[in-house]
Motif scaffolding. Sequence first.
Motif, PDB file in Angstrom:
ATOM      1  N   HIS A  75       0.829  -1.220   0.000  1.00 21.11           N
ATOM      2  CA  HIS A  75       0.000   0.000   0.000  1.00 21.11           C
ATOM      3  C   HIS A  75       0.861   1.266   0.000  1.00 21.11           C
ATOM      4  O   HIS A  75       1.381   1.667   1.036  1.00 21.11           O
ATOM      5  N   HIS A  77       0.891   5.344  -1.602  1.00 21.29           N
ATOM      6  CA  HIS A  77       0.336   6.462  -2.386  1.00 21.29           C
ATOM      7  C   HIS A  77       1.526   7.213  -2.982  1.00 21.29           C
ATOM      8  O   HIS A  77       2.104   8.087  -2.314  1.00 21.29           O
ATOM      9  N   HIS A 238      -9.350   1.307  -0.158  1.00 21.60           N
ATOM     10  CA  HIS A 238      -9.287   1.372   1.305  1.00 21.60           C
ATOM     11  C   HIS A 238     -10.561   0.746   1.872  1.00 21.60           C
ATOM     12  O   HIS A 238     -11.640   0.935   1.314  1.00 21.60           O
ATOM     13  N   HIS A 275      -5.817  -1.472   5.109  1.00 25.06           N
ATOM     14  CA  HIS A 275      -6.263  -1.244   6.506  1.00 25.06           C
ATOM     15  C   HIS A 275      -7.262  -2.267   7.030  1.00 25.06           C
ATOM     16  O   HIS A 275      -6.898  -3.141   7.799  1.00 25.06           O
ATOM     17  N   ASP A 326       1.756   2.685   3.406  1.00 22.62           N
ATOM     18  CA  ASP A 326       0.741   3.733   3.240  1.00 22.62           C
ATOM     19  C   ASP A 326       1.371   5.112   3.141  1.00 22.62           C
ATOM     20  O   ASP A 326       0.814   6.088   3.655  1.00 22.62           O
TER      21      ASP A 326
HETATM   22 FE    FE Z   1      -3.891   4.683   1.996  1.00 22.71          FE
END
Ligand code: FE
Length: 451
Positions: A75, A77, A238, A275, A326
Motif C-alpha cells: 500500500h 500512495h 481502502h 487497513h 501507506d
Molecule cells: Fe492509503
Amino acid sequence: MSQYFLGNAYHAPKQGEIEFLRKTLIEVDGQGNIQSLMDENHANYQSSIDTAEQEGTLTILQAGQYLLPGLIDLHIHAPQFPQLGKALHLPLEDWLQQCTFPLEARYQDEAFAANVYQKLVSTLLANGTTTGLYFATLHLEASTILAKTCLELGQRAFVGKLNMDNKAECPEFYCEENAEVSLETTIEFINRVKTMLGNDHQLVQPVITPRFIPSCSDQVLEGLGEIAEQTDCHIQTHCSESDWEHNYVIDRHGKTDSHSLNDFGLLTRHTILAHSNFISEDDCDVIQEKGAGIAHCPLSNYYFSNAVFPLRRALDRQMHVGLGTDISGGPSASIIENCRHAVHASRLREEGTNPALEQSQRGLAGSRIDFMEAFWCATRGGAIALDIPAGSFEVGHKFDAFIMDINAPNSNITAYDNYDDEMDILQKIISGAGRQNVMKTWVDGKLVYEQ
Ligand code: FE
Ligand code: GUN
C-alpha cells in the motif's frame, strides 16, 4: 545464461516459520526464476560453484551479509511522497481535504510527477522493496508516468489510476468530470500499461483503484466491477479504515465496506484491501471466501485509523495479509520499519496502554505477533496476497531479493559470536536495520540497486 548467488539467506516460506539457508547456492535462470537451491551436501555444490566462478556469474556474500527475499509493499500512495513525514496532525477526512487532495491535484503537471516518481521508486528499491502496489492520482498521464518509472527502474509494480468522481466528497479541483470519464480513462490506463514498451513480461501491471467508497459514485463502483470481470486485473481500495470512513459507508450503503465492495464485484482473489481495521468476523468471512488480501499499515494506523488492525486474528484465520507503508499516511518508506511497528502495535494491543486500568482490563490477551510473523507478512504473505510467485527462495519463484549487511558502514546492528544465534540475528535485523544495511537489490534476477 544462469547466474549464481552463494551465501547465507533467510526466508519464511510458511507463516510464522523461518528457514535459515546456510551457505546456500541459488541458481537463477535467464528469465529471473530460481532454478535450483543447493546446500553444502549437494553432490554438485562445489562443481557448480567452480564453474560459476570461472564463468564470472557468481555473487558471493561476505561475512555479516544475508540474502533476504525482496520486501513487498502492499500500500503506497506514490503522489504523497513529498508529504512523507509531515501533515500528521489531522483526522483522516480533514487530512484528505486540507493536505492530500491539494498535493495530489498537482500531478496534472507531468514534469512534477516524473521528478517525484523517480525519487520515490529509487528510494523504495534502496530500502529493499522489490514489489510495490501503488495508488497514483486520477490523472491518466501522471499515472502512466508512474508505471513507466517502475518499469524503467526495474521494480515489480502494480499501479492504479484512481477513480474519484463523487462530487459530494471530492473537491472541485480534484474530481473526475463524471462516471463515464472515470471508467473510460480506467480502461485506457489498463490498455496502456499492458502494452507499454518493454513490459512484455508484465513486470508492471495495472490495478483497478476506486480510492475508497466515499470518493466514488455507485455508477463507477458498478462499472469497475464489470471492468474487473472483463480484464481480470488486480483491484485495490481502502476498507473500513477509520471510524468516520467505516460509518460513512454504513450510512450510504447500509452495509460495511467489505460487503459493499463484494456486491459491486470488487472483492476477488486479486483484491487488496488497505487497513480493514474495523472488519467484523462476518466481514472476515466474505473477504476470506473471495480470497482477497489485506494490507496492514501499522504506522498509518497510529495516525489516521482511531484503532489498530487485529493482525493476530487475521493470521490465526489464515487470511491473506501483508504489510504496507501507506506513504504518506505512514511516515516511513521502509517495510522493515513497518515490520517492527507491526510487532509493536500488536504488543500494545495485547498489553493496553492506560496504566489507570487494572492489568486484566488494560489490553486484549493473545493479540501479539512476533518478528517471524512480521517478516512473513513483509515477504511471502504479501506475495500470496498478490498471487505472485515471489517472497521466498523456492524453485520456480522469481529471484526478487536483497543483501542485508549487518556490518555495513553506519549500521546500528551489532552481533556477537558465541552469543547470537541465527534467529537472534534475524530479530536484530527486523529491530534495527535501515537503508544503510541494504547493499544490493535484485528484481526478476536483475540488479536494480547498488549502494
Ligand atoms: Fe492509503
Ligand atoms: N482513504 C482515502 N484516501 C486515503 C489516503 O490517501 N490515505 C489513507 N490512509 N486513507 C485514505
